[in-house]
Motif scaffolding. Structure first.
Motif, short mmCIF file in Angstrom:
data_model
loop_
_atom_site.label_atom_id
_atom_site.label_comp_id
_atom_site.label_asym_id
_atom_site.label_seq_id
_atom_site.Cartn_x
_atom_site.Cartn_y
_atom_site.Cartn_z
N ASN A 87 -16.37 -12.14 -8.71
CA ASN A 87 -16.13 -13.28 -9.59
C ASN A 87 -15.11 -12.89 -10.65
OD1 ASN A 87 -17.93 -15.15 -8.42
ND2 ASN A 87 -19.64 -14.13 -9.43
N PHE A 88 -14.14 -13.76 -10.85
CA PHE A 88 -13.10 -13.57 -11.87
C PHE A 88 -13.36 -14.57 -12.98
CE2 PHE A 88 -9.13 -14.79 -13.85
CZ PHE A 88 -8.54 -13.58 -14.14
N THR A 89 -13.46 -14.07 -14.21
CA THR A 89 -13.66 -14.95 -15.37
C THR A 89 -12.42 -14.91 -16.24
OG1 THR A 89 -16.04 -14.54 -15.35
CG2 THR A 89 -15.09 -15.39 -17.40
N ASN A 90 -11.90 -16.07 -16.55
CA ASN A 90 -10.74 -16.17 -17.43
C ASN A 90 -11.24 -16.27 -18.87
OD1 ASN A 90 -8.43 -16.71 -18.84
ND2 ASN A 90 -7.85 -18.52 -17.68
N GLY A 94 -10.58 -3.17 -12.74
CA GLY A 94 -11.96 -3.49 -13.06
C GLY A 94 -12.94 -3.48 -11.91
N GLY A 95 -12.49 -3.29 -10.70
CA GLY A 95 -13.42 -3.21 -9.58
C GLY A 95 -14.23 -4.48 -9.38
N THR A 96 -15.56 -4.39 -9.45
CA THR A 96 -16.42 -5.53 -9.16
C THR A 96 -16.38 -6.62 -10.22
OG1 THR A 96 -18.30 -4.40 -10.15
CG2 THR A 96 -18.02 -4.16 -7.76
N THR A 97 -15.76 -6.36 -11.35
CA THR A 97 -15.49 -7.40 -12.35
C THR A 97 -13.98 -7.44 -12.57
OG1 THR A 97 -15.87 -5.82 -14.15
CG2 THR A 97 -17.72 -7.23 -13.53
N ALA A 108 -10.06 -7.99 -13.28
CA ALA A 108 -9.21 -8.54 -14.33
C ALA A 108 -7.77 -8.34 -13.87
CB ALA A 108 -9.45 -7.81 -15.66
N VAL A 109 -6.88 -9.20 -14.33
CA VAL A 109 -5.48 -9.07 -13.97
C VAL A 109 -4.89 -7.88 -14.71
CG1 VAL A 109 -3.21 -10.19 -14.08
CG2 VAL A 109 -5.23 -11.53 -13.51
N PHE A 110 -4.12 -7.05 -13.99
CA PHE A 110 -3.46 -5.89 -14.59
C PHE A 110 -2.61 -6.34 -15.76
CE2 PHE A 110 0.37 -3.29 -14.94
CZ PHE A 110 -0.18 -2.05 -15.16
N ASP A 111 -2.71 -5.64 -16.87
CA ASP A 111 -1.96 -5.95 -18.09
C ASP A 111 -1.22 -4.71 -18.53
OD1 ASP A 111 -1.00 -6.73 -20.56
OD2 ASP A 111 -2.94 -7.31 -21.35
N THR A 112 0.11 -4.80 -18.63
CA THR A 112 0.90 -3.64 -19.02
C THR A 112 0.60 -3.18 -20.45
OG1 THR A 112 2.75 -5.05 -19.69
CG2 THR A 112 2.79 -4.17 -17.44
N ALA A 113 0.06 -4.09 -21.27
CA ALA A 113 -0.27 -3.72 -22.65
C ALA A 113 -1.55 -2.89 -22.71
CB ALA A 113 -0.41 -4.97 -23.51
N VAL A 134 -2.95 -0.64 -20.03
CA VAL A 134 -2.86 -0.04 -18.70
C VAL A 134 -4.21 0.54 -18.28
CG1 VAL A 134 -1.69 1.70 -17.31
CG2 VAL A 134 -0.42 0.46 -19.07
N ALA A 135 -4.62 0.16 -17.09
CA ALA A 135 -5.87 0.66 -16.51
C ALA A 135 -5.60 0.94 -15.04
CB ALA A 135 -6.98 -0.37 -16.68
N VAL A 136 -6.55 1.54 -14.40
CA VAL A 136 -6.40 1.87 -12.99
C VAL A 136 -6.45 0.59 -12.15
CG1 VAL A 136 -7.46 3.11 -11.06
CG2 VAL A 136 -7.43 4.13 -13.33
N VAL A 137 -5.49 0.44 -11.26
CA VAL A 137 -5.48 -0.70 -10.35
C VAL A 137 -6.52 -0.47 -9.27
CG1 VAL A 137 -4.10 -1.92 -8.62
CG2 VAL A 137 -3.10 -1.35 -10.82
N THR A 138 -7.38 -1.48 -9.07
CA THR A 138 -8.46 -1.34 -8.10
C THR A 138 -8.33 -2.28 -6.91
OG1 THR A 138 -9.80 -2.87 -9.39
CG2 THR A 138 -10.13 -0.52 -9.81
N GLY A 139 -7.28 -3.11 -6.90
CA GLY A 139 -7.11 -4.01 -5.76
C GLY A 139 -5.92 -4.92 -5.92
N VAL A 140 -5.62 -5.61 -4.81
CA VAL A 140 -4.53 -6.58 -4.75
C VAL A 140 -5.13 -7.92 -4.34
CG1 VAL A 140 -2.34 -7.16 -3.65
CG2 VAL A 140 -2.90 -4.76 -4.09
N CYS A 141 -4.94 -8.92 -5.19
CA CYS A 141 -5.52 -10.24 -4.98
C CYS A 141 -5.00 -10.89 -3.69
CB CYS A 141 -5.18 -11.12 -6.18
SG CYS A 141 -5.88 -12.79 -6.10
#
Length: 126
Positions: free
Chosen positions: A30-33, A49-52, A54-59, A61-68
């Motif tokens: 589930n994606f929550t805006n 964010g894995g199972t929760t 979130a869209v990657f944000d350059t401001a 930076v976190a580990v990318v866990t998937g491609v929508c």
């Protein structure tokens, strides 16, 4: 009268060139805006964010866990079901993924995607 601007949503086939087992490669969540503006999800958007997700944000930076792979306009405060590629094997078109402009961040993300067992190709290259 309300007006609506229409934009062409990226097709899944533009991003995903080969997926060997969709039951294995895809994750549902589930994606929550939580923002104040609508978010357009489409194939090629990077998630963190894995199972929760979130869209990657350059401001932030976190580990990318998937491609929508979901196409969905998510209104502020709304929660929608999404599907994303979280593990390969598969082949992705890097020209259609929403990479950041920063070369260092892009290289880090490409490494993370390859670590998920995806091959990145530019366009129709194999």
């Amino acid at each position: 009268m309300q007006t609506t601007n229409h934009t062409t949503i990226r097709q899944l086939g533009a991003v995903l060139k080969n997926e060997y087992n969709s039951n294995y490669c895809r994750t549902n969540a589930n994606f929550t805006n939580g923002g104040a503006a609508a978010v357009q999800l489409q194939p090629g958007v990077l998630f963190t964010g894995g199972t929760t997700p979130a869209v990657f944000d350059t401001a932030a930076v976190a580990v990318v866990t998937g491609v929508c792979v979901t196409s969905e306009l998510v209104r502020p405060g709304a929660t929608v079901a999404v599907t994303y590629l979280s593990v390969g094997p598969g082949i992705l078109n890097s020209n259609e993924i929403d990479f950041p402009v920063d070369a260092g961040q892009r290289a880090t993300i490409e490494t993370a995607i390859r670590a998920m067992s995806f091959k990145l190709v530019a366009g129709l290259d194999t």
